[in-house]
Design a protein around this motif. Structure first.
Motif, PDB file in Angstrom:
ATOM      1  N   ARG A 367     124.293 107.169  40.072  1.00 14.79           N
ATOM      2  CA  ARG A 367     124.162 108.528  40.597  1.00 14.79           C
ATOM      3  C   ARG A 367     123.199 108.546  41.780  1.00 14.79           C
ATOM      4  NH1 ARG A 367     124.973 112.946  35.862  1.00 14.79           N
ATOM      5  NH2 ARG A 367     125.185 114.212  37.698  1.00 14.79           N
ATOM      6  N   ARG A 380     128.927 119.893  27.376  1.00 12.49           N
ATOM      7  CA  ARG A 380     128.437 118.704  26.673  1.00 12.49           C
ATOM      8  C   ARG A 380     127.796 117.701  27.622  1.00 12.49           C
ATOM      9  NH1 ARG A 380     131.860 115.304  23.853  1.00 12.49           N
ATOM     10  NH2 ARG A 380     130.117 114.635  22.597  1.00 12.49           N
ATOM     11  N   GLY A 396     120.402 114.977  35.868  1.00 10.65           N
ATOM     12  CA  GLY A 396     121.276 114.077  36.601  1.00 10.65           C
ATOM     13  C   GLY A 396     120.648 113.572  37.885  1.00 10.65           C
TER      14      GLY A 396
ATOM     15  N   PHE B 220     110.801 114.975  30.837  1.00  5.48           N
ATOM     16  CA  PHE B 220     112.052 115.687  31.098  1.00  5.48           C
ATOM     17  C   PHE B 220     113.215 114.970  30.423  1.00  5.48           C
ATOM     18  CE2 PHE B 220     115.884 116.811  33.304  1.00  5.48           C
ATOM     19  CZ  PHE B 220     115.746 118.173  33.515  1.00  5.48           C
ATOM     20  N   ASP B 221     113.245 113.652  30.598  1.00  4.62           N
ATOM     21  CA  ASP B 221     114.313 112.873  29.966  1.00  4.62           C
ATOM     22  C   ASP B 221     114.274 113.033  28.459  1.00  4.62           C
ATOM     23  OD1 ASP B 221     115.085 112.057  32.414  1.00  4.62           O
ATOM     24  OD2 ASP B 221     114.456 109.966  32.216  1.00  4.62           O
ATOM     25  N   ARG B 223     113.030 115.564  26.693  1.00  2.99           N
ATOM     26  CA  ARG B 223     113.485 116.891  26.281  1.00  2.99           C
ATOM     27  C   ARG B 223     114.988 117.043  26.476  1.00  2.99           C
ATOM     28  NH1 ARG B 223     111.229 120.830  29.643  1.00  2.99           N
ATOM     29  NH2 ARG B 223     110.418 119.218  31.012  1.00  2.99           N
ATOM     30  N   ALA B 224     115.474 116.474  27.592  1.00  2.00           N
ATOM     31  CA  ALA B 224     116.915 116.567  27.846  1.00  2.00           C
ATOM     32  C   ALA B 224     117.685 115.886  26.716  1.00  2.00           C
ATOM     33  CB  ALA B 224     117.257 115.923  29.188  1.00  2.00           C
ATOM     34  N   ARG B 227     117.755 118.097  23.727  1.00  3.35           N
ATOM     35  CA  ARG B 227     118.600 119.282  23.821  1.00  3.35           C
ATOM     36  C   ARG B 227     120.071 118.910  23.781  1.00  3.35           C
ATOM     37  NH1 ARG B 227     114.764 122.228  28.156  1.00  3.35           N
ATOM     38  NH2 ARG B 227     114.107 123.971  26.876  1.00  3.35           N
ATOM     39  N   SER B 228     120.433 117.837  24.431  1.00  2.00           N
ATOM     40  CA  SER B 228     121.828 117.409  24.411  1.00  2.00           C
ATOM     41  C   SER B 228     121.895 115.941  24.767  1.00  2.00           C
ATOM     42  CB  SER B 228     122.651 118.221  25.414  1.00  2.00           C
ATOM     43  OG  SER B 228     123.888 117.590  25.633  1.00  2.00           O
ATOM     44  N   ALA B 231     124.628 115.168  27.380  1.00  2.00           N
ATOM     45  CA  ALA B 231     124.274 115.526  28.755  1.00  2.00           C
ATOM     46  C   ALA B 231     123.220 114.566  29.294  1.00  2.00           C
ATOM     47  CB  ALA B 231     123.764 116.965  28.817  1.00  2.00           C
ATOM     48  N   VAL B 233     122.854 111.386  28.514  1.00  2.00           N
ATOM     49  CA  VAL B 233     123.518 110.132  28.863  1.00  2.00           C
ATOM     50  C   VAL B 233     124.194 110.277  30.217  1.00  2.00           C
ATOM     51  CG1 VAL B 233     125.443 108.623  28.255  1.00  2.00           C
ATOM     52  CG2 VAL B 233     123.857 109.371  26.501  1.00  2.00           C
ATOM     53  N   SER B 235     123.411 112.135  32.552  1.00  3.49           N
ATOM     54  CA  SER B 235     122.447 112.300  33.628  1.00  3.49           C
ATOM     55  C   SER B 235     121.715 111.003  33.899  1.00  3.49           C
ATOM     56  CB  SER B 235     121.435 113.391  33.268  1.00  3.49           C
ATOM     57  OG  SER B 235     120.400 112.853  32.469  1.00  3.49           O
ATOM     58  N   VAL B 237     120.070 109.019  31.496  1.00  4.15           N
ATOM     59  CA  VAL B 237     119.015 108.629  30.561  1.00  4.15           C
ATOM     60  C   VAL B 237     119.532 107.480  29.703  1.00  4.15           C
ATOM     61  CG1 VAL B 237     117.627 109.383  28.601  1.00  4.15           C
ATOM     62  CG2 VAL B 237     118.056 110.944  30.486  1.00  4.15           C
TER      63      VAL B 237
END
Lengths: 607, 372
Positions: A367, A380, A396, B220-221, B223-224, B227-228, B231, B233, B235, B237
């Motif tokens: 990315r 998701r 992201g 941030f990673d 918490r992300a 939360r999901s 999402a 993965v 992004s 992480v």
């Protein structure tokens, strides 16, 4: 006031046994379609329906009448108030004002069982079937009192199935059945409970074109037997082909009720959005000969010793090119995207970004290197629903400007940039501090697209970019993809919307059972051709003939059986152009490959 | 913005207050049913603590706070580190053993002991992390089992290294040298006892927690992922790596739990070392909603209830264990209340967004199809 999960409602015990209860005998209303809309002719009548939520009017003065024995379509943008209206009709919510009349009698629907008693049944977009149950068990679940759970129920299911040409075997296991058959079970469930008015919520969203045709045949059967179908959809072509009357809803109110013979899809869409409508046509070709994204013989082994999920995928996308991938869901599209995005390790094969081999790179590096990603399922994979918009703007791109400063998150930078995205991409939100989950689908998607286009991408991987978004958002997302193409990005577009694929792509390849089985030129191909290639079916004619005969079973499964006997390269439509991708080289576009002759894929297909 | 935050804050406060009210009512009902003196019980518990008890409350809260922060780190990533209890006991033992050797002078000995304890706790949690990442074992199961193993291992090792204390049956590690013992802070006027010096450590840990979770990319990673995971993965992480780091950090923080006790009170690790702190931490982290300040309030409340209940037997003739009922009901009520409030919050926000958009829409209805 909580909205009960509509799912459980379907299974709630049905207190009033007996078929045909409380409903005027159907035989009385012979299907005379051209008759005057006299009151007795109307199966359902809504008048002045208004529903307010605190601060919002979801429905305002909705009025329409559906004649008995017709398919009445209700169209409108996402958020126009269709689902609230349907919930009112199905008794999940009560209107603040207005009256509902069924067969001319005023009814008060306080719960779904009231609605069922009044003869109104609902088929939800997401099927509510237990996979490990048989058809019979699924149908009687929650309606055990009607005909018991044994032979009586089996007889009744057979009777309904034959009467309406549904071709449902009561003893089949649901997990063995395809999507089309499951939908017919849902319809049968509703009929079994004595419904005379059937609401179908976006019934074609999950179907391929051939299955859509079958569904429409079923609907015609239903209405010829005197039932009334309320058909909710986005897809205007389908609405035009199946509906007898169309009611358009915009911003919570009925705008117009039209005769499908007197309008075309474009006029209908303009009624829906209340504005001039763009189309997904691209302009002149901007394809260059600079290769930006290339995969070489990607293979992803299946679980156990099943067939490969991806089998020798080689594709090339040039700067300024949109490569569209068509295919029935579950044929490897999601896996292909995940391999390219580094979320999944391929069993073998290489991925190149420009000249760089990125096969071993992780998602973040990919990315960072300029691959923008619009995921298939935004809730998701694309968003943190419980996080505010500005944190979602970071997602992201955690390591990139303006979101990060060294190892710290730059909240101020991210917030300022979120404001910019909200403005530039027209994300409708009261502020950037609300959670992503509180936005509508279209606005969520615009936020994602804006975020992904904000890091000077070289490649855009867009999976179903306009799925579940309203027409306005769809138009602006199409614009963004077109602009990306003009700006020289390589775009991989995966979509179930064939019109979108044909309109935006420079080349379309078909993915079937993990293989690229055909290359099509979007200028000459039709949706039917693509549909045939997607299912591996020989020609569209295969299913067209007999709407009520055994051929009806032809879900994906049956069409598989058919194809393996046919020589596909002959049988496929003439638009197939082996290795003739525009500006592509021969190696990238495999000629129409014969689908594998084994049947291991059947289970996958029918999921 | 301002109304928005006010609503959030109000909803945020509503849940714990509601939970306390429910706990009050349920406990009263139980006391009534058993024929115990309800009024006296509440008078005792809710009386204003004396200076000496103030110190006890702060000291108890210090230890609870460290425990809850250790749990909260995992919670933020949806990891349930039930093993804080085992981790802190292993770490406290290792730390006490190390400090007892007196290899280093005074304060340096203290600092290095903290490092040893963190390393031990982190390693113990690392076992669960390895099992989860490489073998797919749920951390809930493995950490619970590791708690039992920790108990056995520590007892066994204690027997090997123990020194017998004079005039008592208890055994313990060699006491830490006096130069490394921390006297405490005399910050409560009128109290003869002192607040643990390592209260400062708890404050540092709290600030660091707030900073790393809220302000850094790592946070941030984390918490992300909580939360999901899907999402996260997508992004970029690397979730397995996050699992390992988070569990190890959680274990390392758990390693600190026993330190205020070791340096401020017990001066050695023995059979009487306070147990069960890890489990209390789970409840306190829940009650404090994983927020550094919320946890501080929750830890103080827990400790307050503990200390105030000591006098119940004498003043009201009721077993002090009644406080466990109160704490238990608070937890049940708070979990339910948070979920209810969360749903209400989601609904309110959706309605608010829809409302505000409906407002702007009718103002400017024709921007719909404009080209982007």
């Amino acid at each position: 006031m909580s909205v009960p999960g509509s799912g459980s409602r379907h299974f709630s015990p049905d207190p009033a046994p007996g078929p045909g209860r409380g409903v005027v005998a159907i035989t009385a209303a012979a299907p005379e379609r051209a008759a005057d809309p006299a009151a007795s002719d109307n199966a359902v009548e809504l008048e002045g329906i208004t529903k307010r939520f605190p601060g919002v009017v979801a429905n305002k003065d909705i009025s329409f009448a559906a004649r008995r024995g017709t398919v009445h379509a209700i169209v409108g943008e996402n958020g126009a108030g269709k689902s609230t209206l349907m919930k009112i009709l199905y008794g999940v919510q009560r209107p603040d004002e207005g009256t509902i009349r069924v067969d001319g009698r005023e009814v008060h629907l306080n719960s779904p069982s009231d609605a069922i008693d009044a003869g109104i049944g609902m088929v939800f977009q997401h099927f509510q079937l237990a996979d490990n149950f048989t058809v019979l068990e699924n149908v009687v679940l929650g309606a055990e009192k009607l005909h018991g759970i044994g032979d009586g129920a089996r007889r009744e299911i057979r009777r309904i199935s034959e009467a309406y040409g549904l071709d449902v075997d009561p003893d089949a296991l649901v997990e063995d059945l395809g999507v089309g058959a499951r939908q017919r079970i849902e319809i049968l469930k509703v009929l079994y409970r004595g419904a005379k008015v059937i609401i179908l919520d976006e019934p074609t969203a999950v179907l391929v074109p051939q299955e859509v045709d079958e569904l429409f045949d079923n609907l015609r059967e239903l209405k010829s037997e005197g039932l009334t179908v309320l058909f909710i959809s986005h897809k205007l072509d389908e609405v035009l082909s199946v509906a007898d009357t169309i009611t358009v809803i915009r911003r919570g109110t009925t705008v117009d009720t039209v005769d499908p013979a007197s309008v075309n899809a474009r006029q209908l869409a303009e009624l829906m959005v209340g504005a001039e409508l763009p189309t997904p046509q691209t302009e002149e070709s901007t394809v260059t000969d600079r290769v930006v994204l290339r995969t070489e013989d990607l293979v992803l082994a299946g679980v156990g010793d099943g067939r490969n999920v991806l089998d020798g995928i080689s594709l090339t996308i040039h700067a300024g090119e949109v490569l569209g991938i068509a295919g029935v869901e579950g044929n490897g599209q999601a896996e292909l995207v995940e391999v390219i995005m580094g979320m999944r390790e391929p069993t073998s094969g290489l991925v190149f970004l420009g000249d760089t081999d990125i096969s071993d790179w992780r998602t973040r590096e990919i990315r960072e290197a300029g691959v923008a990603y619009i995921p298939e399922d935004r809730t998701r994979h694309g968003l943190l629903l419980e996080a505010p918009l500005w944190e979602n703007r970071i997602l992201g791109h955690q390591t990139e400007e303006p979101n990060a400063k060294g190892f710290l998150i730059n909240a101020a930078g991210a917030k300022a940039d979120t404001e910019r995205i909200v403005k530039e991409y027209d994300v409708r939100t009261p502020s950037i501090f609300v959670t992503a989950g509180s936005l509508s689908g279209g606005n969520q998607q615009k936020l994602i697209v804006g975020r992904e286009m904000s890091h000077e991408p070289k490649v855009l991987v867009a999976s179903h970019p306009t799925r579940g978004v309203d027409v306005g958002a769809q138009a602006s997302i199409w614009d963004i993809i077109r602009k990306a193409r003009r700006d020289g990005l390589a775009v991989l577009l995966i979509s179930a919307d064939l019109e979108e694929l044909i309109g935006l792509s420079d080349t379309i390849q078909v993915l079937l059972r993990g293989r690229l089985t055909g290359t099509f030129d979007p200028d000459t191909v039709t949706a039917e051709d693509l549909g045939a290639a997607m299912t591996g079916a020989a020609a569209p004619a295969a299913h067209a003939g007999a709407p009520t005969s055994d051929a009806q079973t032809s879900d994906v499964q049956t069409s598989d059986v058919q194809t393996s006997d046919v020589q596909p390269s002959e049988a496929q439509p003439s638009d197939v152009q082996p290795s003739e991708a525009p500006a592509g080289d021969g190696s990238t576009a495999p000629p129409a490959v014969a689908p594998p002759t084994d049947h291991t894929g059947d289970a996958e297909e029918s999921r | 913005m301002s109304t928005f935050n006010a609503r959030k804050a109000l909803l945020g406060l509503a849940a714990p207050l509601l939970a306390l009210l429910v706990a009050f009512l349920v406990t009263s009902a139980i006391l009534l049913a058993l024929g115990d003196p309800v009024v006296e019980v509440w008078q005792t518990i809710l009386s204003w603590p004396r200076p000496r008890q103030f110190v006890q409350i702060i000291n108890g809260a210090t230890v609870y706070y460290l425990s809850a922060i250790a749990v909260a780190v995992g919670f933020r990533m949806n990891l349930f580190n039930i093993g804080v209890d085992g981790q802190y006991r292993v770490a406290a033992f290792a730390g006490a053993l190390f400090a007892g050797q007196a290899w280093f002078p005074g304060p340096l000995n203290v600092l290095l002991t903290l490092v040893v304890a963190m390393a031990t706790g982190g390693m113990w949690a690392g076992i669960a992390a390895y099992l989860k990442v490489k073998r797919g074992v749920s951390e809930v199961i493995s950490t619970i089992m590791l708690n039992a193993i920790a108990t056995g291992v520590v007892q066994w090792l204690l027997l090997k290294v123990a020194v017998k204390q004079q005039g008592s049956n208890t055994i313990s590690t060699p006491p830490i040298p006096e130069s490394s013992q921390l006297d405490g802070l005399a910050i409560v006027p009128g109290a003869s006892n002192k607040v643990y010096t390592l209260l400062l450590l708890a404050i540092v840990v709290g600030v660091a927690y707030w900073f790393f979770i809220g302000k850094t990319r790592f946070g941030f990673d984390l918490r992300a992922t909580g939360r999901s995971e899907t999402a996260a993965v997508a992004s970029g992480v690397k979730v397995p790596r996050m699992v390992v780091s988070t569990l190890v950090i959680s274990g390392a923080l758990a390693g600190l739990i026993g330190m205020p006790l070791l340096f401020g009170q017990d001066h050695s690790y023995g059979t009487t070392f306070q147990a069960g702190l890890g489990f209390a931490g789970i409840g306190i982290a829940l009650l404090g909603r994983n927020h550094p300040l919320g946890i501080a309030v929750a830890a103080l409340l827990w400790s307050f209830l503990d200390v105030q209940s000591n006098a119940l037997q004498i003043k009201a003739g009721v077993a002090s264990e009644v406080v466990f009922i109160i704490q238990g009901v608070i937890l049940f009520a708070v979990v339910i209340a948070y979920e209810l409030i969360r749903r209400a919050d989601v609904r309110l926000e959706q309605q608010r967004v829809a409302r505000e958009l409906a407002g702007t829409r009718s103002d400017a209805p024709s921007v719909e199809g404009a080209a982007a």
